[in-house]
Design an enzyme around this catalytic site. Structure first.
Site, PDB file in Angstrom:
ATOM      1  N   GLN A  18      -2.873   2.790   9.700  1.00 33.37           N
ATOM      2  CA  GLN A  18      -1.547   2.849   9.054  1.00 33.37           C
ATOM      3  C   GLN A  18      -0.574   3.703   9.862  1.00 33.37           C
ATOM      4  O   GLN A  18       0.634   3.516   9.775  1.00 33.37           O
ATOM      5  CB  GLN A  18      -1.681   3.428   7.638  1.00 33.37           C
ATOM      6  N   ASN A  77      -5.352  12.452  -0.249  1.00 41.30           N
ATOM      7  CA  ASN A  77      -4.538  11.636   0.659  1.00 41.30           C
ATOM      8  C   ASN A  77      -5.501  10.951   1.625  1.00 41.30           C
ATOM      9  O   ASN A  77      -6.723  11.151   1.561  1.00 41.30           O
ATOM     10  CB  ASN A  77      -3.509  12.504   1.392  1.00 41.30           C
ATOM     11  N   LYS A  78      -4.971  10.155   2.517  1.00 36.04           N
ATOM     12  CA  LYS A  78      -5.786   9.363   3.436  1.00 36.04           C
ATOM     13  C   LYS A  78      -6.841  10.207   4.138  1.00 36.04           C
ATOM     14  O   LYS A  78      -6.563  11.336   4.538  1.00 36.04           O
ATOM     15  CB  LYS A  78      -4.839   8.708   4.466  1.00 36.04           C
ATOM     16  N   ARG A 129       0.855  -1.198   0.000  1.00 38.09           N
ATOM     17  CA  ARG A 129       0.000   0.000   0.000  1.00 38.09           C
ATOM     18  C   ARG A 129       0.881   1.234   0.000  1.00 38.09           C
ATOM     19  O   ARG A 129       2.090   1.145   0.175  1.00 38.09           O
ATOM     20  CB  ARG A 129      -0.957  -0.025   1.191  1.00 38.09           C
ATOM     21  N   GLY A 130       0.223   2.409  -0.163  1.00 38.12           N
ATOM     22  CA  GLY A 130       0.986   3.647  -0.309  1.00 38.12           C
ATOM     23  C   GLY A 130       1.184   3.889  -1.801  1.00 38.12           C
ATOM     24  O   GLY A 130       1.572   2.957  -2.535  1.00 38.12           O
ATOM     25  N   ALA A 131       0.909   5.114  -2.258  1.00 41.71           N
ATOM     26  CA  ALA A 131       0.818   5.368  -3.695  1.00 41.71           C
ATOM     27  C   ALA A 131       2.077   4.949  -4.493  1.00 41.71           C
ATOM     28  O   ALA A 131       1.963   4.197  -5.473  1.00 41.71           O
ATOM     29  CB  ALA A 131       0.476   6.845  -3.920  1.00 41.71           C
ATOM     30  N   ASP A 135      -1.801  10.752  -2.691  1.00 43.33           N
ATOM     31  CA  ASP A 135      -2.149   9.670  -3.619  1.00 43.33           C
ATOM     32  C   ASP A 135      -2.374  10.178  -5.032  1.00 43.33           C
ATOM     33  O   ASP A 135      -2.301   9.408  -5.994  1.00 43.33           O
ATOM     34  CB  ASP A 135      -3.392   8.926  -3.121  1.00 43.33           C
ATOM     35  N   ARG A 180      -7.201  -0.643  -7.235  1.00 42.33           N
ATOM     36  CA  ARG A 180      -7.487   0.491  -6.338  1.00 42.33           C
ATOM     37  C   ARG A 180      -7.533   1.749  -7.210  1.00 42.33           C
ATOM     38  O   ARG A 180      -6.657   1.942  -8.059  1.00 42.33           O
ATOM     39  CB  ARG A 180      -6.405   0.646  -5.246  1.00 42.33           C
TER      40      ARG A 180
HETATM   41  O1  MRU Z   1      -4.870   3.294   1.846  1.00 41.24           O
HETATM   42  P1  MRU Z   1      -3.382   3.496   1.852  1.00 41.24           P
HETATM   43  O2  MRU Z   1      -2.733   3.007   3.090  1.00 41.24           O
HETATM   44  O3  MRU Z   1      -2.727   2.976   0.592  1.00 41.24           O
HETATM   45  O4  MRU Z   1      -3.225   5.078   1.826  1.00 41.24           O
HETATM   46  C1  MRU Z   1      -1.929   5.617   1.748  1.00 41.24           C
HETATM   47  C2  MRU Z   1      -1.867   7.081   1.902  1.00 41.24           C
HETATM   48  O5  MRU Z   1      -2.863   7.772   1.969  1.00 41.24           O
HETATM   49  C3  MRU Z   1      -0.500   7.679   1.876  1.00 41.24           C
HETATM   50  O6  MRU Z   1      -0.460   8.832   2.653  1.00 41.24           O
HETATM   51  C4  MRU Z   1      -0.134   8.030   0.432  1.00 41.24           C
HETATM   52  O7  MRU Z   1      -0.298   6.926  -0.404  1.00 41.24           O
HETATM   53  C5  MRU Z   1       1.250   8.544   0.305  1.00 41.24           C
HETATM   54  S1  MRU Z   1       2.429   7.233   0.486  1.00 41.24           S
HETATM   55  C6  MRU Z   1       3.962   7.908   0.266  1.00 41.24           C
END
Ligand code: MRU
Length: 333
Positions: free
Chosen positions: A187, A238-239, A55-57, A228, A87
Site C-alpha cells: 500500500q 495499524n498496518k 481499503r483504509g479504515a 484502524d 474485515r
Molecule cells: O489493510 P489496509 O490497507 O486496509 O490497511 C490500512 C491501514 O492500515 C491504514 O494505515 C489505516 O486504515 C488508516 S487509513 C487512514
C-alpha cells in the site's frame, strides 16, 4: 482527490454513490491502471472490502455505510451481518454500519441513505480538518516517514496521515516523505507513492526494513501513521510494521504521531489486547505477483495489523486538535 481515467481528468472522492450503485477507484489496480468499478449488489460490496478494492479504515467505514443503505433500498436483509464480517480490525466499519442501521430502524430506507451520505461528507471534512490541525507539525523541508496508505484513497479525500503533509505543501512548505513500501500488499509503494506523485510532493520509497537505518542516520524528523482502531488508553492498531517503527522512533527520540477521525476511536475497547487482528491468506506472503517466491514446502503467516502501545505516541492528530493520552481518556467520560 485528483486523478485521470482514460485521459479524462477527474476531481472527486475515491468512491461515490451514484443512484443505487457505488462507483469506486479500484485500489487493487493502482498505480498501473486507474479503473472505476461500479458495484450494486451485496456480493460485490463484500468482495470489494475483502479484496481491498476499497481499503483504509475511514473509507471502509463510509463505503460500508453506503453499501448497507443501498442494500436496504433493495430489500436485502442479510447485508448488515455480511458487511460487518468482511474485515475485522478497522472499527470504522462497524461504527458506520451501526449508524446507518439505527437510521434505518428509525426512518426507513430514506433515513438510511441520508445518514450514509452524511457519513461521506463528515469523513471528508474531518480529514480536511485533521490536515489543517496537523500541518503545524510539518515545517519547511520536514522529512516525514509514513507507513501503509493513510491518504485520500483510504479516506475518500485528503487522508489522515497524509492530510497534514498535503496541506503544508499547498501552504507553500516543501515536505519530503519517506514511503515505507508496506509488505505484503504494498500500500505504501503502490498507493501512497501514487498519491504523492499526483500532488507533486517529494518522496522516496524504501523497503520496510530500512526504517531503523534511516531513523538512526538522522534522516527522519517525524513519523505520522494512520490507525484502524484507537482504544481508550491510546493503544492503537495499524498496518503490520507500525509497532516496530514506533519502538524505534521512541528509542531515538523521534516524534511519532497517529492521525485518525472520530469513527476510528473505539470507546468500548479499553486497551490494545481487545483489538481483533485480521489474519489474511498466506499466499500474500509466500507469493509475489501471483508467483511463488518461497519454497513450496514453506508455510506463510500473515497478520495484517499490529498494536502499538499508547506510550510510544507523541500525539493523536484528530479533527478536534492534537491530543495526548489523557485527552483521549477524557473523551470516554
Ligand atoms: O489493510 P489496509 O490497507 O486496509 O490497511 C490500512 C491501514 O492500515 C491504514 O494505515 C489505516 O486504515 C488508516 S487509513 C487512514
Amino acid at each position: 482527490m485528483r486523478f485521470s481515467v482514460d485521459g479524462e481528468y477527474l476531481d472527486r472522492p475515491s468512491f461515490r454513490v451514484e443512484g443505487d450503485s457505488i462507483v469506486l477507484l479500484d485500489q487493487r489496480r493502482l498505480p498501473s491502471e486507474t479503473v472505476l468499478l461500479e458495484l450494486s449488489d451485496l456480493d460485490g460490496f463484500v468482495e470489494a472490502i475483502r479484496t481491498l478494492a476499497v481499503r483504509g479504515a475511514p473509507a471502509i467505514g463510509a463505503f460500508g455505510g453506503c453499501a448497507l443503505s443501498i442494500c436496504y433500498s433493495n430489500g436485502v436483509d442479510t447485508a448488515y451481518e455480511r458487511l460487518k464480517c468482511s474485515r475485522p480490525t478497522a472499527v470504522d466499519l462497524v461504527n458506520c454500519l451501526d449508524e446507518v442501521k439505527t437510521a434505518f430502524d428509525g426512518d426507513g430506507v430514506d433515513g438510511a441513505r441520508k445518514r450514509a451520505m452524511e457519513i461521506v461528507e463528515r469523513t471528508i471534512s474531518a480529514c480536511k480538518r485533521i490536515g489543517e490541525v496537523g500541518a503545524e507539525l510539518i515545517f519547511d523541508k520536514a522529512r516525514v516517514m509514513t507507513h501503509c496508505n493513510a491518504g485520500a484513497l483510504a479516506t475518500l479525500d485528503w487522508g489522515t496521515a497524509l492530510a497534514p503533509i498535503r496541506i503544508a505543501y499547498r501552504d507553500g512548505r516543501d515536505p519530503f516523505v519517506w514511503v515505507s513500501e508496506t509488505r505484503p500488499l504494498l500500500q505504501g509503494s503502490r498507493l501512497t507513492a501514487w498519491e504523492l506523485v499526483q500532488e507533486g510532493i517529494q518522496h522516496k520509497v524504501v523497503v520496510d526494513s530500512a526504517s531503523g537505518y534511516l531513523m538512526r542516520k538522522g534522516e527522519v524528523d517525524l513519523v505520522i501513521v494512520g490507525a484502524d482502531r484507537v482504544c481508550r488508553n491510546g493503544d492503537f492498531a495499524n498496518k503490520i510494521g507500525t509497532y516496530g517503527k514506533a519502538v524505534m522512533a521512541h528509542e531515538l527520540g523521534i516524534p511519532f504521531y497517529v492521525a485518525f477521525p472520530e469513527t476510528t476511536f473505539d470507546r468500548g475497547c479499553a486497551c490494545g489486547d481487545g483489538i481483533p487482528i485480521e489474519e489474511r491468506g498466506e499466499e500474500e506472503v509466500v507469493e509475489f505477483a501471483e508467483s511463488r517466491i518461497s519454497p513450496s514446502g514453506s508455510r506463510g503467516f500473515n497478520p495484517a495489523f499490529d498494536v502499538t502501545p499508547g506510550e510510544y505516541v507523541t500525539g493523536y492528530i484528530t479533527e478536534r486538535g492534537i491530543l495526548d493520552r489523557d485527552d483521549l481518556m477524557k473523551k470516554t467520560t
